[in-house]
Design a protein around this motif. Structure first.
Motif, PDB file in Angstrom:
ATOM      1  N   VAL A 105       0.846  -1.204   0.000  1.00 29.68           N
ATOM      2  CA  VAL A 105       0.000   0.000   0.000  1.00 29.68           C
ATOM      3  C   VAL A 105       0.879   1.250   0.000  1.00 29.68           C
ATOM      4  O   VAL A 105       0.576   2.237  -0.649  1.00 29.68           O
ATOM      5  N   ALA A 106       1.983   1.174   0.724  1.00 33.63           N
ATOM      6  CA  ALA A 106       2.848   2.340   0.893  1.00 33.63           C
ATOM      7  C   ALA A 106       3.828   2.517  -0.254  1.00 33.63           C
ATOM      8  O   ALA A 106       4.606   3.478  -0.264  1.00 33.63           O
ATOM      9  N   SER A 107       3.784   1.607  -1.239  1.00 31.90           N
ATOM     10  CA  SER A 107       4.895   1.548  -2.195  1.00 31.90           C
ATOM     11  C   SER A 107       5.115   2.850  -2.963  1.00 31.90           C
ATOM     12  O   SER A 107       6.257   3.236  -3.207  1.00 31.90           O
ATOM     13  N   ASP A 108       4.051   3.540  -3.303  1.00 30.06           N
ATOM     14  CA  ASP A 108       4.194   4.771  -4.081  1.00 30.06           C
ATOM     15  C   ASP A 108       5.020   5.797  -3.285  1.00 30.06           C
ATOM     16  O   ASP A 108       6.015   6.351  -3.775  1.00 30.06           O
ATOM     17  N   ALA A 109       4.582   6.001  -2.034  1.00 23.79           N
ATOM     18  CA  ALA A 109       5.288   6.964  -1.193  1.00 23.79           C
ATOM     19  C   ALA A 109       6.719   6.522  -0.914  1.00 23.79           C
ATOM     20  O   ALA A 109       7.659   7.327  -0.959  1.00 23.79           O
ATOM     21  N   LEU A 110       6.901   5.221  -0.661  1.00 25.81           N
ATOM     22  CA  LEU A 110       8.244   4.727  -0.343  1.00 25.81           C
ATOM     23  C   LEU A 110       9.195   4.928  -1.517  1.00 25.81           C
ATOM     24  O   LEU A 110      10.353   5.322  -1.341  1.00 25.81           O
TER      25      LEU A 110
END
Lengths: 718, 486
Positions: A105-110
């Protein structure tokens, strides 16, 4: 509101240098954050780090006294994006969520964070939900670290090592301008141990300081041409800096003899397991002193080529102990040694299975098979001829012991929703049912056996998107919980269904907070929360999104109403999504809150009612239809002392919380009249007493009158 | 390495396995042991099987390396908080005869899969009990749940007592008790449960309880009853106990005359059938109608039982709400046979009646109106034989008797199995219908089985299959096999 309170434990977070901190892994991590001058913490709950969020929430006062900002994020993506505060400012920040679903879920921000790089230490603490007890798909976080160039820490699973890794992580992040991921395995999160504390440190720069002194640097923003430069910078500057830091500060560890014909390289998280296996093979003592050189990777990405080459030097073979698939570390080590022209053989997957958890038995078998091939002379006699007794074969036992998957708790308000769904399906036939993540996913197990897929948190209705054919004479049904709704469901599921004119039926299971992860508050929570804004109705959000057909059910235990509403949703000519919001509070949390209150009220002499349900054993015929529609743990079976009866009858035990589901189900499904509700009136009023006396008098009279004209059989124990 | 003591607790989520493990960790710490404890929380807490794991070793200046999870063949102590969890522990290899002390409570928490079977799907306790004891070096196995409940405490306390009793940990009983005393909540009850398990005497309640039947009533009825029950002596002696039970049930259900009819039905059958017939004919005669339910729910004995079951102290007030849902079928069944049949024959009338009556009703049987209503319904009992439902049930009984008699002359075993098919008929409304249809389905193959030596065996198999699942999938499978015979 959370299931577990850490209010008492968090007081230990204040202890200073030299004192011994005793507690769970998650508490130790919190203490370590404070000792390392963290400036802000954010995260999203989910096993196994749910309780870390609870600890942080309960420690809010301590955190704010220290000038540390804490927030419970809307999702893992939000949490990861929060680390943007460390991009331009020298503030240490930490976020936490479960891996790998949270990481997904966090991949974009990460990825954006990793591209631009950071100034202040940025730590992503991931709770690795892998192996026994896990509730998600089994994947590795390692791939994530590699693809975005985030350094991955996997410390040895003891509190001192885990606490040290927090400090190492921040420093490594700052030294290399890259975010660092700290991997905590499921069992280390709940591991009880101790470590020597240090003083807590206030953040050198706080978020307040940063807000008041804004900075920007266009080179850190992910947009061409800067993004092309980031890619180069990662390899030419940040990676070498990270490697240099890891080397200089000896983040990886060496145990056992310096030299040896064979050697072991393992992930830090598996150190204890490896030592245990070596202990059982007679190659290590209880303190971990071992007879084989052991290289422990507390940093599993990146690896230090020269260290690996040096470790392999003079050795005939290496054994790489790595969990899960693909074997990235083993591949990396093979590549390093191949490039260096080293002659040392590498073993890994082979003696160890390609996939699956590295349990104690698997490590023992793997090491044993490795040593017997690679270094048979090393094996002590115990290991070569283990005096283990033959494994008992008990086929009958295996056939007898029933499976016990997790299920809905006693009095769970979600059970009647699925009872109603089952009843509707009995009438209208089976439907395609899309499930979602949360307790409601237990519907896939007996006795409900409902649901076909689960595609991700808040994605239940989204996963029914394709089933949108106006000419079909059946609609899809999809579920999502209130947690999933606010996490992602509002846009991905509801918005999508409105936009694409999906005719399906969507049931939002609202139990007043994020129940499955332990009762954390969310936007629609009914409770007041001092530091959060709650009480935002899901219904308003859904209507705001454009849904025309919305029904709110405020007591899910009304099975008849649930059933009628679902049926209406499946049959109404209205187009577009049909949304049913089924709301009742999570019983586990409700009981935890209300039981002590009720007990106090009773002891204070207040009039209270204690409700429980029962089954009349002589009315019950032992068909168990009620159980097939309920599955309540307190609804069980008992054998009657009656030679005329073959089958056990239904019986409700003392754990009943009086939710009424069984009675409602018996009514809605027209089962039988065995169920009754017994309300014990505690501290009755005068009116209660008088009424009761009256009633008893008349009832007794009627009973006596009848008994005088017939035979009354009774059983006395002799 | 043998200095590390390895202990695992297997429990069902919600049983308080965490409390017990914390006590064990506290105990070890107090006794100057280094200790590590791990658990898997989360969804596993929600009634699924859960594991807690503890390792300990005498404290020295060095920290031992402890493992985070149990390994098969490497456990010194295994505590199981439920019988099947003990079985699971054995299957997983956590209990081995060379070293493991097994402490298990032998009570049952039934799994959903066991409870939902229409017949009796419960796992065999005796088999599991004997297997788990075989697998362990030493075992302390008895019902620790009842001990805890009797002491007003939780099973964690009695298991802790079982652990102390086993002597598997090198700590004194006083140290165990000190841990409980320091825990702060419900100390007295926990200590009572702890000691109950510590000092449990296995022989205490092994004798069989015997019931003494008493019967009260007006003199004339009593003398009729004694005369009637004397007739039981004329039946085969091995069947007499069952006949007594059946006779009591039928008389209690209706009247003395009904009991006479019961005995006369039994007389029409050959002696080898009597035992089985005594059971199933009584059950067939005592069908579940509204009158019966109303009667049972308004009895004084029911109030007494309810108060015991619900822990209602003497003199306290309890409100009782019954959950009823009569449909038109039940209403018609309670009407005089001709009127009921007349309505049933007219779909529009029937639908109208259904519309008026078919809904859930909550009836307060501690109140005058609710109780009064049921009391009046139960007072219709003398007229039961004239009601429509009785007509249906009599027809069913006649058929059962007829088929039984037909088979009895050629194949008595088959007749016995046919009688036993009455077991399939139970429940109310749809459940009753489904039972009836399963009964019909099983008996529908009698023609196909005609003359076969294994006919009785097949009826038994079909009946067992019919009790396996609700929809009758197992039964349909078995039926297909039988039909393939012809």
């Amino acid at each position: 509101m959370a299931e577990r309170s850490f209010a008492k434990e968090v007081q230990h977070l204040k202890i200073g240098a030299g004192e011994t901190f005793r507690g769970e892994g998650i508490l130790a991590i919190t203490k370590a954050l404070l000792e390392n001058g963290v400036g802000y913490v954010a995260g999203y709950q989910g096993s196994p780090i749910s309780h870390l969020m609870d600890v942080l929430a309960d420690a809010q006062d301590i955190l704010s006294d220290m000038g540390v900002h804490f927030e419970a994020s809307a999702s893992e993506a939000t949490a990861a994006a929060t680390l943007a505060a460390s991009v331009h400012y020298p503030i240490r920040g930490a976020v936490t969520f479960k891996s790998t679903v949270g990481t997904n879920v966090a991949s974009d921000a990460l990825a954006n964070l990793a591209s631009g790089g950071v100034t202040g230490g940025a730590l992503v603490i991931v709770g690795e939900d892998y192996g026994e007890g896990s509730s998600i798909m089994q994947e590795r976080s390692h791939a994530f670290a590699m693809k975005s160039q985030i350094w991955l820490l996997d410390p040895r699973p003891n509190l001192p090592s885990m606490v040290k890794a927090v400090g190492d992580g921040f420093a490594l992040s700052e030294a290399s301008n890259s975010p660092v991921m700290l991997q905590l395995r499921i069992k280390s999160c709940h591991l009880l141990g101790e470590f020597e504390a240090r003083e807590n440190v206030r953040p050198s720069t706080t978020v307040k300081d940063a807000l008041e002194n804004p900075k920007r640097d266009v080179e850190r923003i992910v947009l061409p041409p800067a993004s092309y430069l980031h890619e180069q910078e990662k390899v030419t500057k940040r990676l070498p800096a990270a490697i240099e830091y890891i080397r200089a500060n000896k983040l990886n560890e060496h145990f056992g003899p310096k030299q040896g014909k064979v050697g072991i390289i393992c992930q830090g998280g598996h150190y204890n397991g490896v030592i245990r296996a070596l202990q059982r093979l007679g190659l290590a003592n209880m303190y971990g002193d071992c007879d084989v050189p052991l290289h422990v990777l507390n940093v599993t990405y990146p690896l230090l080529d020269d260290k690996i080459i040096a470790f392999a030097k003079d050795k005939d073979s290496l054994f790489v102990i790595e969990e899960g698939h693909p074997a990235y570390i083993e591949q990396n080590i093979r590549a390093i040694l191949h490039k260096a022209g080293a002659r040392c053989a590498v073993e890994g997957k082979g003696p160890l299975p390609e996939a699956g958890e590295l349990t104690g038995q698997i490590l023992l078998d793997g090491l044993s098979s490795y040593f017997s091939n690679a270094a048979p002379d090393l094996m002590p006699s115990v290991a070569r001829a283990p005096n283990a007794p033959p494994q008992l074969k008990m086929p009958e036992l295996a056939d007898t012991v029933p499976a016990r998957p997790p299920s809905f708790c006693i009095g769970c308000p979600e059970r009647p929703i699925f009872a109603a769904t089952k009843l509707v399906e009995e009438e209208l036939g089976p439907h395609h049912i899309a499930s979602d993540i949360g307790c409601h996913l237990f519907s896939i197990n007996a006795p409900f056996d409902l649901g076909s897929t689960t595609m991700g948190y808040g994605l239940g209705p989204a996963s029914a998107s394709a089933f949108n054919d106006k000419s079909a004479n059946r609609r899809s049904i999809s579920f999502l919980g209130d947690g999933g709704f606010w996490h992602n469901g509002l846009t991905s599921s509801i918005g999508n269904a409105v936009f694409n004119e999906n005719d399906g039926v969507i049931i939002i299971v609202d139990n007043y907070y994020s129940a499955a992860t332990g009762g954390q508050d969310i936007l629609s929570s009914r409770a007041d929360n001092v530091s959060k804004s709650t009480q935002h109705p899901i219904k308003k959000a859904v209507e705001g999104m454009g849904v025309k057909w919305v029904r709110q059910i405020d007591r899910t235990y009304d099975v008849g109403k649930m059933q009628a509403t679902l049926k209406e949703a499946l049959e109404t000519p209205e187009t577009g999504p049909k949304v049913i919001i089924a709301s009742s509070e999570c019983m586990l949390n409700k009981q935890r809150r209300e039981k002590p209150l009720a007990k106090n009220a009773v002891s204070e002499g207040k009039r209270m009612t204690r409700t429980r349900f029962g089954v009349d054993e002589d009315v019950c015929t032992g068909d168990h239809a009620c159980i097939r529609l309920s599955g309540c743990p307190s609804l069980s079976l008992k054998t009657l002392d009656d030679p005329l009866r073959d089958d056990p009858v239904a019986s409700i035990d003392q754990n009943c919380v009086g939710c009424g589901n069984c009675g409602e189900v018996a009514d809605a499904a027209v089962l039988c009249p065995s169920f009754y509700q017994a309300d014990l009136i505690q501290n009755p009023s005068k009116i209660d007493r008088t009424l009761s006396e009256w009633r008893t008098k008349i009832i007794t009279k009627l009973q006596k009158r009848r008994d005088a004209r017939r035979l009354v059989f009774s059983k006395d124990l002799s | 390495m043998s200095d590390i003591i390895k202990l695992a607790v297997l429990a069902v989520g919600g049983q308080g396995g965490g409390v017990l493990t914390n006590w064990i960790a506290d105990l070890a710490t107090r006794c100057d042991y280094a200790v590590q404890m791990t658990s898997v929380a989360g969804v596993a807490q929600r009634t699924g099987a859960t594991i807690y794991y503890v390792e300990m070793a005498p404290k020295t200046d060095r920290q031992p390396v402890f493992a985070l999870s149990p390994s098969p063949g490497d456990l010194d102590i295994l505590i199981a908080a439920e019988l099947m969890e003990a079985g699971r522990a054995v299957l997983r290899g956590f209990v081995t005869p060379d070293r493991t002390t097994l402490i298990a409570s032998t009570h049952r928490i039934l799994a959903t899969s066991e409870k939902m079977v229409p017949g009796d799907g419960r796992a065999k306790d005796a088999l599991v009990e004997s297997e788990i004891t075989k697998a362990a070096l030493r075992s302390v196995c008895f019902d620790m749940d009842t001990l805890a409940t009797n002491a007003g405490s939780m099973i964690s306390a009695s298991l802790f007592g079982g652990l102390a009793r086993s002597g598997a940990l090198p700590f004194e009983t006083a140290q165990f008790e000190a841990v409980i005393e320091a825990s702060g909540r419900g100390v007295a009850q926990s200590l009572a449960a702890f000691r109950a398990a510590l000092n449990y005497e296995p022989t205490a309640d092994t004798f069989v309880k015997k019931h003494n039947e008493t019967v009260n009533g007006p003199k004339n009825l009593l003398s009729d009853w004694h005369a009637l029950s004397d007739q039981v002596k004329n039946f085969p002696s091995d069947a007499q106990d069952m006949i007594k039970a059946g006779l009591q049930k039928t008389v209690d259900y209706q009247d003395i005359a009904y009991g006479k009819t019961y005995l006369s039905h039994l007389q029409t059958l050959s002696p080898e059938l009597t035992q089985t017939a005594a059971k199933y004919i009584a059950n067939a005669m005592c069908y579940d109608d509204i009158l019966r339910v109303a009667d049972l729910k308004t009895r004084a004995s029911r109030q007494t039982r309810l108060r015991t079951e619900q822990d209602i102290p003497e003199g306290e007030i309890v409100h009782v709400t019954e959950y009823f849902h009569p449909r038109a079928e039940e209403i018609c069944g309670t009407l005089p046979a001709r009127l009921g049949a007349w309505i049933e024959a007219r779909p529009k009338m029937f639908q109208l009646l259904d519309k008026l009556t078919n809904k859930g009703r909550r009836i307060r049987t501690d109140g005058i109106i609710g109780f009064g209503a049921l009391w009046i319904v139960s007072a219709l009992k003398p007229y039961r034989r004239q009601l429509l439902r009785h007509r249906y049930e009599s027809a069913h009984l006649d058929r059962l008797l007829k088929i039984t008699q037909q088979s009895a002359s050629k194949d008595p075993q088959l007749a016995i199995e046919i009688l036993a098919c009455q077991r399939l008929i139970k429940g109310y409304s749809d459940t009753h219908l489904r039972g009836q249809s399963k009964f019909d389905k099983v008996l529908s193959v009698l023609d196909a089985l005609e003359g076969r030596e294994d006919a009785a065996e097949w009826i038994k198999r079909l009946r067992t299959a019919a009790l396996e699942d609700e929809k009758g999938d197992a039964l349909d499978g078995a039926l297909a096999t039988v039909r393939s015979f012809t």
